[in-house]
Design a protein around this motif. Structure first.
Motif, mmCIF file in Angstrom:
data_model
loop_
_atom_site.group_PDB
_atom_site.id
_atom_site.type_symbol
_atom_site.label_atom_id
_atom_site.label_comp_id
_atom_site.label_asym_id
_atom_site.label_seq_id
_atom_site.Cartn_x
_atom_site.Cartn_y
_atom_site.Cartn_z
ATOM 1 N N ALA A 121 10.110 8.562 -2.907
ATOM 2 C CA ALA A 121 9.146 8.160 -3.933
ATOM 3 C C ALA A 121 9.720 6.992 -4.719
ATOM 4 O O ALA A 121 10.895 7.010 -5.094
ATOM 5 N N PRO A 122 8.908 5.953 -4.973
ATOM 6 C CA PRO A 122 9.407 4.858 -5.806
ATOM 7 C C PRO A 122 9.732 5.365 -7.211
ATOM 8 O O PRO A 122 8.925 6.076 -7.799
ATOM 9 N N ASN A 123 10.921 5.053 -7.714
ATOM 10 C CA ASN A 123 11.281 5.548 -9.059
ATOM 11 C C ASN A 123 11.988 4.510 -9.923
ATOM 12 O O ASN A 123 12.470 4.821 -11.002
ATOM 13 N N GLY B 34 0.821 -1.224 0.000
ATOM 14 C CA GLY B 34 0.000 0.000 0.000
ATOM 15 C C GLY B 34 0.847 1.263 0.000
ATOM 16 O O GLY B 34 0.539 2.226 -0.706
ATOM 17 N N PHE B 35 1.941 1.233 0.786
ATOM 18 C CA PHE B 35 2.814 2.421 0.851
ATOM 19 C C PHE B 35 3.411 2.735 -0.519
ATOM 20 O O PHE B 35 3.654 3.891 -0.866
ATOM 21 N N LEU B 36 3.663 1.677 -1.301
ATOM 22 C CA LEU B 36 4.331 1.848 -2.598
ATOM 23 C C LEU B 36 3.372 2.480 -3.610
ATOM 24 O O LEU B 36 3.740 3.425 -4.329
ATOM 25 N N TYR B 37 2.150 1.956 -3.656
ATOM 26 C CA TYR B 37 1.169 2.495 -4.598
ATOM 27 C C TYR B 37 0.844 3.949 -4.234
ATOM 28 O O TYR B 37 0.658 4.798 -5.102
ATOM 29 N N ILE C 22 6.551 -0.764 -10.951
ATOM 30 C CA ILE C 22 6.112 -0.266 -9.642
ATOM 31 C C ILE C 22 7.295 0.010 -8.719
ATOM 32 O O ILE C 22 7.117 0.514 -7.612
ATOM 33 N N GLY C 23 8.492 -0.294 -9.160
ATOM 34 C CA GLY C 23 9.682 0.183 -8.446
ATOM 35 C C GLY C 23 10.260 -0.775 -7.429
ATOM 36 O O GLY C 23 11.198 -0.425 -6.724
#
Ligand SMILES: [Mg+2]
Length: 414
Positions: free
Chosen positions: A392-394, A347-350, A398-399
């Protein structure tokens, strides 16, 4: 089809500011509009993806009560996402019998249209609600991972562009069963754990007026304000507690007196007119939308309700594209869209992908902890949480990559 055309005309004729950002050309290769409330400007940036990406399979796998979705393309590319930790178990047949068969053979670059197409296919629209949309969201995340891994860009870039490297957080707390003093102790501890600059507390009884601990709401609000109000932005969530507008406004006045920055779900979530009445009566912004499953009702609430912060859940509402559409509707009114997230899973990633690419996510995003339920690692910058912000996932897609050795021992759901 006639009904669909009429509704689109209605959208044009009644809401020009929203229509100007919502309604765009139907992408090439699609002659039929598929959304009954209008065609949305696509988010997927196809210039990253010159060639078709034909979906060969979407499979569901389970290990240790975690739910993993594998997407494969005809060309042999592979990607993974993680489904909602609790709800995916309940909706697994929706995934394997409805969502996955629909996606097979489709061009993943048409993801904007596919999220509407699966809803409008056959009588799937009758399933609108949490258990349908959580399955679609899980599929969407896996398809985004597939597209991003092929294009070698992040999901945020695919969805419009990586705007942020750091995401400011608010830490969510849930201590309704604790007395005010113990609640404050736990809230203070959670704030310290990530040096949060913002927090959210629970008030009211959650779908009932009476507090579990009598009088807790009236006490905890000023206690939190006095103890943490100088260094944190304060938010409060009533989880649909107040059955009357009058009571909801009374509690709202206490929040205003203590300088809280939003008041979430003051009355039952589907009391749309009562939500509007509370929002019109109070100065504190009302936040709403965590339970909403309909694009049309979101549109109506954005345009009519005086709610100022919209909160689609990235799972319950069907993924990033549908949630970003709500953000676009809100942006046309100068409002923010700050999603609700569920704890566990990714959830944190999305949330991080959403906040990285959305122009109007609001000042702080909901945070319920990073996941350690299964082995994963970032494929871009290391994802850390400190000083109240998350990286931020980069990385591509989805990282994150989930340990292939761990996934190899998951059970495929047939
Ligand atoms: Mg809530």
């Amino acid at each position: 089809m006639a009904a669909s055309i009429n509704r689109r005309n209605f959208l044009f004729s009644t809401s020009m500011p929203a229509a100007s950002v919502l309604v765009g050309a139907i992408p090439q290769g699609h002659s039929k509009p598929v959304d009954p409330i209008g065609t949305f400007e696509p988010f997927i940036q196809r210039d990253h993806l010159p060639d078709p990406v034909i979906i060969d399979s979407l499979d569901l796998h389970e290990r240790d009560d975690n739910w993993f979705i594998r997407a494969r393309s005809k060309d042999g590319a592979e990607a993974w996402s993680v489904g909602h930790p609790g709800k995916m178990e309940l909706s697994q047949r929706v995934f394997t019998k409805v969502i996955a068969p629909y996606m097979r053979g489709k061009d993943a670059r048409d993801l904007d249209q596919l999220v509407d197409g699966v809803f409008l296919s056959g009588s799937n629209y009758k399933m609108q609600g949490q258990l349908f949309w959580v399955s679609l969201a899980a599929a969407e995340f896996a398809i985004l991972d597939l597209l991003g891994k092929i294009a070698k860009c992040s999901a945020a870039d695919l969805l419009g562009g990586q705007r942020r490297r750091q995401i400011d957080l608010y830490i969510a707390n849930n201590h309704r069963s604790k007395d005010p003093r113990e609640s404050l102790r736990r809230i203070t501890k959670s704030v310290a754990s990530i040096e949060a600059k913002a927090l959210k507390i629970k008030i009211g009884g959650r779908m009932k007026v009476v507090d579990q601990v009598p009088g807790r709401t009236e006490k905890i609000i000023p206690m939190v304000a006095e103890s943490l109000g100088e260094r944190c932005t304060l938010y409060a969530d009533a989880n649909s507690s107040y059955l009357s507008v009058k009571k909801a406004i009374e509690v709202g006045r206490i929040l205003e007196a203590n300088k809280f920055a939003f008041y979430e779900e003051p009355v039952p979530f589907d009391y749309l007119d009562e939500t509007k009445q509370v929002a019109e009566a109070l100065d504190i912004p009302i936040a709403w939308g965590e339970q909403e499953s309909s694009q049309w009702r979101f549109k109506w609430m954005v345009e009519n309700s005086s709610v100022r912060i919209f909160q689609p859940d990235l799972f319950y509402y069907g993924g990033l594209i549908r949630s970003l559409r709500v953000a676009r509707m809100a942006a046309a009114k100068g409002l923010d869209c700050t999603p609700h997230i569920s704890g566990g899973g990714l959830g944190f990633l999305y949330m991080g992908i959403y906040a990285a690419c959305c122009p109007n996510p609001g000042p702080h995003q909901e945070y319920k902890g990073l996941s350690d339920n299964f082995p994963w690692e970032s494929t871009g910058d290391k994802i850390t949480v400190k000083a109240g912000t998350m990286t931020a996932p980069n990385g591509p897609g989805i990282g994150v990559n989930i340990d292939p050795g761990y996934l190899a021992k998951a059970n495929q759901i047939k």
